[in-house]
Design an enzyme around this catalytic site. Structure first.
Site, PDB file in Angstrom:
ATOM      1  N   LYS A  54     107.258 130.637  78.806  1.00 45.49           N
ATOM      2  CA  LYS A  54     106.337 131.766  78.624  1.00 45.49           C
ATOM      3  C   LYS A  54     105.181 131.355  77.716  1.00 45.49           C
ATOM      4  O   LYS A  54     104.018 131.667  77.992  1.00 45.49           O
ATOM      5  CB  LYS A  54     107.079 132.968  78.012  1.00 45.49           C
ATOM      6  CG  LYS A  54     107.934 133.708  79.015  1.00 45.49           C
ATOM      7  CD  LYS A  54     108.878 134.698  78.368  1.00 45.49           C
ATOM      8  CE  LYS A  54     109.829 135.258  79.426  1.00 45.49           C
ATOM      9  NZ  LYS A  54     110.994 135.943  78.891  1.00 45.49           N
ATOM     10  N   GLN A  98     113.157 138.782  73.926  1.00 45.35           N
ATOM     11  CA  GLN A  98     113.976 138.087  74.927  1.00 45.35           C
ATOM     12  C   GLN A  98     115.411 138.634  74.896  1.00 45.35           C
ATOM     13  O   GLN A  98     116.024 138.746  73.836  1.00 45.35           O
ATOM     14  CB  GLN A  98     113.968 136.574  74.643  1.00 45.35           C
ATOM     15  CG  GLN A  98     114.696 135.737  75.664  1.00 45.35           C
ATOM     16  CD  GLN A  98     114.036 135.714  77.039  1.00 45.35           C
ATOM     17  OE1 GLN A  98     112.824 135.859  77.161  1.00 45.35           O
ATOM     18  NE2 GLN A  98     114.828 135.548  78.073  1.00 45.35           N
ATOM     19  N   ASP A 121     107.484 144.345  79.174  1.00 48.13           N
ATOM     20  CA  ASP A 121     108.738 144.222  79.924  1.00 48.13           C
ATOM     21  C   ASP A 121     109.034 145.495  80.722  1.00 48.13           C
ATOM     22  O   ASP A 121     109.931 145.495  81.565  1.00 48.13           O
ATOM     23  CB  ASP A 121     109.896 144.025  78.935  1.00 48.13           C
ATOM     24  CG  ASP A 121     110.562 142.682  79.072  1.00 48.13           C
ATOM     25  OD1 ASP A 121     110.359 142.018  80.092  1.00 48.13           O
ATOM     26  OD2 ASP A 121     111.303 142.323  78.137  1.00 48.13           O
TER      27      ASP A 121
HETATM   28  N1  GUN Z   1     116.013 137.801  79.978  1.00 41.98           N
HETATM   29  C1  GUN Z   1     116.039 137.459  81.283  1.00 41.98           C
HETATM   30  N2  GUN Z   1     115.012 138.025  81.955  1.00 41.98           N
HETATM   31  C2  GUN Z   1     114.316 138.744  81.041  1.00 41.98           C
HETATM   32  C3  GUN Z   1     113.153 139.553  81.129  1.00 41.98           C
HETATM   33  O1  GUN Z   1     112.527 139.742  82.174  1.00 41.98           O
HETATM   34  N3  GUN Z   1     112.758 140.144  79.963  1.00 41.98           N
HETATM   35  C4  GUN Z   1     113.435 139.966  78.799  1.00 41.98           C
HETATM   36  N4  GUN Z   1     112.984 140.597  77.706  1.00 41.98           N
HETATM   37  N5  GUN Z   1     114.523 139.216  78.685  1.00 41.98           N
HETATM   38  C5  GUN Z   1     114.952 138.625  79.812  1.00 41.98           C
END
Ligand code: GUN
Length: 298
Positions: A54, A98, A121
């Site tokens: 990311k 995350q 998100d």
């Molecule tokens: N963990 C796995 N996929 C995601 C996601 O799309 N967002 C977040 N915050 N954590 C994740």
């Protein structure tokens, strides 16, 4: 029949390139740089890989990236205080915590503390509720990626029969809402559903998001259907090596489907690409600018 392979890697790269163009345009016109803050708690290896990716791709799109890594024993109050600071920081337009968080933390109250305007998100109840009500909202990235992939095959999803297998807040539930917005007819299935194979057999669009390796078999698929596999499961082989498989038995299903996403190389890369889309959207909305030109992507 051999299914067309939906190239998620290439489509994700095209989405990121489009976002980068829009970021450059917004910077030129309004002297504003969208910024994304990612919070990682602990040292889960898979989460570390995602967060690194990311960070790299956010910077590559011309946005500011802020990484916050906290120890796994961080207190709830300390994490909430960080989120409060990010909510107030004018350089931060998107906040992503995350998941999964360590069990000692209360995930729900952490998500609720994020400013809904910065909730890239799409997990805050304000955004989830707005999406369910058919109102404009920041929507979760993986389901948005699934819609973009589907639309690379079908220009319109109107009237199509879709089945979503899985009902998580991160994927299944928001995907159902996005499909309804596209005027698809949606069946919501999950681990307790009866006769899954029969439910699948009616579907023009199959979305597998259950986290069970190769659960969806080839003979469940209607000939010519489009299959989007959200699963990423790590299996250990007899040779001691691990390999990634989806929730769909790919070899079987690709003999029946019209189009199918591979694992890896399908949905996976779309999540970060859509995170960049959401960060750009959030930044424009926060600054009172017109929405960015991202809709032509799907
Ligand atoms: N963990 C796995 N996929 C995601 C996601 O799309 N967002 C977040 N915050 N954590 C994740």
């Amino acid at each position: 029949m051999t299914a067309r392979i939906i190239d998620g890697k290439a489509i994700a790269a095209a989405v990121r390139a489009h976002v980068a163009d829009e970021v450059a345009r917004v910077q030129r016109a309004h002297a504003m740089t969208p910024g994304l803050a990612v919070v990682l708690v602990g040292s889960d290896p898979a989460s570390e890989v995602y967060v690194r990716s990311k960070h790299k791709l956010t910077q590559a799109a011309g946005m500011a990236s802020f990484e916050h890594v906290l120890p796994s024993d961080v207190g709830q109050d300390e994490l909430l205080a960080l989120i409060g600071r990010l909510n107030r920081d004018p350089l931060v337009h998107g906040i992503l915590v995350q998941l999964p968080l360590p069990k000692s933390l209360d995930t729900e109250s952490i998500i609720n503390a994020i400013d809904p305007a910065k909730d890239v998100d799409g997990l805050h109840p304000n955004n989830a509720g707005r999406l369910a009500a058919g109102l404009p909202a920041l929507s979760p990235c993986t389901p948005l990626g699934c819609i973009i992939l589907t639309k690379s095959v079908h220009a319109s999803l109107q009237g199509m029969n879709a089945i979503v297998i899985g009902r998580s807040n991160l994927v299944g539930r928001p995907l159902v809402q996005l499909l309804l917005n596209e005027n698809a007819t949606v069946t919501i299935a999950h681990s307790r559903s009866r006769d899954l194979a029969q439910l699948c057999a009616r579907a023009d669009l199959v979305y597998a998001a259950v986290g069970k390796p190769e659960m969806v078999r080839g003979d469940w698929i209607k000939p010519g259907a489009t299959v989007i596999d959200v699963g990423i499961n790590r299996l250990s082989g007899t040779d001691g090596k691990t390999r990634l498989v989806g929730d769909v038995a790919f070899q079987e299903a690709s003999g029946v489907a019209g189009a199918i996403t591979p694992v890896p190389g399908g949905v996976g890369q779309m999540t970060v690409a859509c995170l960049l889309v959401n960060t750009l959207r959030a930044a424009c909305a926060i600054h009172g600018l017109p929405p960015p030109e991202v809709q032509p992507l799907w």
